[in-house]
Design a protein around this motif. Structure first.
Motif, short mmCIF file in Angstrom:
data_model
loop_
_atom_site.label_atom_id
_atom_site.label_comp_id
_atom_site.label_asym_id
_atom_site.label_seq_id
_atom_site.Cartn_x
_atom_site.Cartn_y
_atom_site.Cartn_z
N THR A 294 0.87 -1.18 0.00
CA THR A 294 0.00 0.00 0.00
C THR A 294 0.91 1.23 0.00
O THR A 294 1.34 1.69 1.06
N GLU B 295 -0.77 6.56 -2.03
CA GLU B 295 -2.14 6.15 -2.34
C GLU B 295 -3.05 6.40 -1.13
O GLU B 295 -2.71 6.05 -0.01
N VAL C 201 -5.22 5.06 0.68
CA VAL C 201 -5.83 3.79 1.06
C VAL C 201 -5.20 3.31 2.35
O VAL C 201 -4.02 3.57 2.63
N ASP C 202 -6.00 2.63 3.13
CA ASP C 202 -5.50 2.06 4.38
C ASP C 202 -6.02 0.63 4.50
O ASP C 202 -6.93 0.23 3.78
N VAL C 203 -5.45 -0.10 5.44
CA VAL C 203 -5.84 -1.49 5.69
C VAL C 203 -6.59 -1.57 7.01
O VAL C 203 -6.15 -1.01 8.02
N THR D 270 5.13 -3.48 4.55
CA THR D 270 4.23 -4.26 3.70
C THR D 270 3.61 -5.37 4.54
O THR D 270 4.16 -5.82 5.55
N LEU E 286 -9.62 -3.32 2.39
CA LEU E 286 -9.03 -2.02 2.08
C LEU E 286 -10.04 -0.92 2.38
O LEU E 286 -11.24 -1.09 2.18
N VAL F 112 -3.63 -0.76 -4.94
CA VAL F 112 -2.58 -1.47 -4.19
C VAL F 112 -1.89 -2.44 -5.12
O VAL F 112 -2.40 -2.78 -6.19
#
Length: 276
Positions: free
Chosen positions: A67, A71, A73-75, A157, A185, A200
């Motif tokens: 990720t 970007e 975006v998060d997890v 990662t 995500l 991702v």
């Protein structure tokens, strides 16, 4: 996209990866990331221009979900598949043993001289044989591959180490992607209706010692001098390693010194696809 396709083709026979998730929108801010990973034997160097051909398998591999910081975006950490779900192959074995049982019976008659003018001895012996069959059934389950989740603090990662359990190399599908997403995500854009949706990447890496190279054949003859010096196998292995390095470098993948058992090899690095 062309670069992604090239990276997928590099060693597609050795490891196949398909990664996807639903597209983000204002009503769908979280989506499941699904990754299908399949391992098999690669028959490498079949093209006419290749100076060497060989078979390639993996002993261990690491799947990476990347990720990038750029970007939005998060997890969702609670969604990460941290435990390996049971994926077993059942087996059974039946053993039949036969055991002979014997019984002896005897009848002996003696006439003494006191009871008769002569002596006589009569003997009757017999042996009965029988057999019994013992059937033993054993069963169990084999787990071809096992996975362990690890967060890589150095490269930031999310990784899953895929290892052999009872086999000598990785073979087959690591898990069922449809029923077992790796993680969820989260779109962290302020306004998901504007800008480019986050993406991702998914990669596969291993160490040099995890590459199993066999059945190496050179398309040009080795000199008699090298054969006499016993360098034939070394030359073949160096040629195979050079081929692997060249192919990975051609598509921009990171590969270390393959003469070092602990050198890192990136076999694949692609973007996860989106679907409605």
């Amino acid at each position: 996209m062309n670069q992604d396709r090239n990276r997928l083709r590099a060693f597609a026979d050795v490891v196949s990866v398909d990664a996807w998730h639903q597209s983000f929108n204002s009503e769908r801010r979280e989506v499941d990331l699904k990754v299908d990973v399949v391992f098999s034997e690669g028959r490498v160097g079949g093209e006419a221009s290749s100076p060497v051909q060989f078979r390639l398998r993996l002993r261990k591999a690491i799947l990476m979900v990347i990720t990038p910081e750029t970007e939005p975006v998060d997890v969702v950490r609670e969604s990460i598949r941290r435990e390996h779900e049971d994926s077993f192959t059942e087996w059974s074995e039946e053993t039949v043993r036969k055991k002979n049982l014997s019984a002896s019976a005897g009848l002996e008659l003696s006439l003494s001289k006191a009871g008769a003018s002569g002596g006589a001895e009569v003997g009757l012996k017999g042996k009965n044989e029988a057999s019994s069959t013992l059937k033993e059934i054993r069963s169990g389950k084999i787990q071809p591959m096992k996975t362990i989740f690890r967060y890589d603090n150095i490269e930031n990662t999310y990784t899953w180490v895929i290892d052999c359990d009872s086999a000598e190399h990785l073979d087959g599908r690591a898990w069922d992607a449809n029923t077992s997403p790796l993680l969820r995500l989260k779109d962290i854009r302020t306004d998901p209706g504007r800008g480019i949706a986050p993406s991702v990447r998914v990669g596969v890496k291993c160490l040099r010692e995890d590459l199993i190279i066999t059945d190496i054949r050179l398309k040009s003859d080795i000199s008699m001098k090298e054969k006499i010096l016993g360098n034939e196998d070394k030359i073949k292995l160096k040629a195979a390693e050079a081929y692997i390095r060249t192919k990975l470098c051609e598509v921009g993948l990171d590969v270390g010194d393959l003469g070092n058992d602990f050198a890192r090899v990136i076999l694949m690095d692609v973007s996860a696809k989106t679907e409605e």
